[in-house]
Design a protein around this motif. Sequence first.
Motif, PDB file in Angstrom:
ATOM      1  N   LEU B  27     -15.238   7.811 -20.812  1.00  0.00           N
ATOM      2  CA  LEU B  27     -13.896   6.975 -21.413  1.00  0.00           C
ATOM      3  C   LEU B  27     -13.414   7.252 -19.564  1.00  0.00           C
ATOM      4  O   LEU B  27     -11.752   7.511 -19.765  1.00  0.00           O
ATOM      5  N   LEU B  30     -10.126   5.547 -18.226  1.00  0.00           N
ATOM      6  CA  LEU B  30      -8.556   6.795 -17.746  1.00  0.00           C
ATOM      7  C   LEU B  30      -8.590   7.583 -16.454  1.00  0.00           C
ATOM      8  O   LEU B  30      -7.163   7.739 -15.893  1.00  0.00           O
ATOM      9  N   PRO B  33      -5.068   4.795 -15.189  1.00  0.00           N
ATOM     10  CA  PRO B  33      -3.714   6.178 -15.435  1.00  0.00           C
ATOM     11  C   PRO B  33      -3.533   7.430 -15.072  1.00  0.00           C
ATOM     12  O   PRO B  33      -2.825   8.010 -15.236  1.00  0.00           O
ATOM     13  N   ASP B  34      -5.157   8.121 -15.334  1.00  0.00           N
ATOM     14  CA  ASP B  34      -4.581   9.763 -14.957  1.00  0.00           C
ATOM     15  C   ASP B  34      -3.915   9.773 -13.649  1.00  0.00           C
ATOM     16  O   ASP B  34      -3.307  10.577 -13.589  1.00  0.00           O
ATOM     17  N   SER B  37      -0.874   8.618 -13.320  1.00  0.00           N
ATOM     18  CA  SER B  37       0.225   9.175 -13.662  1.00  0.00           C
ATOM     19  C   SER B  37       0.957  10.962 -12.659  1.00  0.00           C
ATOM     20  O   SER B  37       1.943  11.058 -12.602  1.00  0.00           O
ATOM     21  N   SER B  38      -0.418  11.253 -12.559  1.00  0.00           N
ATOM     22  CA  SER B  38      -0.279  12.614 -11.826  1.00  0.00           C
ATOM     23  C   SER B  38       0.461  12.513 -10.260  1.00  0.00           C
ATOM     24  O   SER B  38       1.180  13.310 -10.355  1.00  0.00           O
TER      25      SER B  38
END
Lengths: 64, 222
Positions: B27, B30, B33-34, B37-38
């Motif tokens: 994936l 991802l 966005p991962d 956000s982190s």
Amino acid sequence: MIFVKENNAKDGIVIDEEDSSMTRSDQVWKEMFEKSGLRLLKEEVQKGFPSGLFAVKMYALEPV
Amino acid sequence: MEATWYTDATKYWDTVPATINGMLGGLGQLARPDAVSSLRFLSEFVNPPAGSTSASIVSPPTAAAVADSSTRTLSTQRQKLPLPGSEPSRVLDCGAGIGRVTKQVLIKAFDHVDLVENSAAFVKQAREEYLKAEIESGKVVEVRCSGLQKVVFEGTTWEGRFDVIWCQWVLGHLTEGKVQGSCSLPFGVVTNLLFFLLLGGCKQRTSSHFLIGARGVLSKAG
């Protein structure tokens, strides 16, 4: 500080024999942090991931 | 838990390609966005180094978020890392794979990054390709090949060295019985012990302090 970003099971612990992993619930994680002498400073659910995956959560921790 | 828990995990990861897609279980979409956000999550606790592109990735707080700040946790009153006068900030990426999180997140928030990764193939890829430029520039200091359950801080260059230890999608592999080789413990206790060991890598705490804590956990576990 320690940051943890891991999958969350809905409840308890989900074991995956294929890759030898265990997915803990939010509650299990928090019990573990507490037993480890870590204070939870902030937590946040990862947004923007497709549904059908485990929820992913970030935890910011520091020693008590 | 079976004695082959960790060797099975190694065998599993040996089948995974040393690519971004492989790191994310197929994936790759991802990754962004991962990372966003982190970085946003980290930004509440860490000031990025000068010249970092972190600020352009983490969008500025919205009016709603600012208005909500009174209800936030203790973190808003905290002094951000690195503390004034301290040496350049340094983070350890645990279960780092080929270095995806290092490259897309941690290098933007810290002066220096070290990595620990169990898979020799991923370490090779990180050293020779994916993080080659970052290693040459000195941003990435060491890529150590080790399972997290066996990582040693005490007496190494990693003792008391890190402002932050980042564990992402790795602690699920950690379970009972194999930390430091010999103990067989009830579920949960060993990951607790792991946290004590990880704290041995954190600045401002001596590892001996935490080894005392770790011994306490061991003795309680019987």
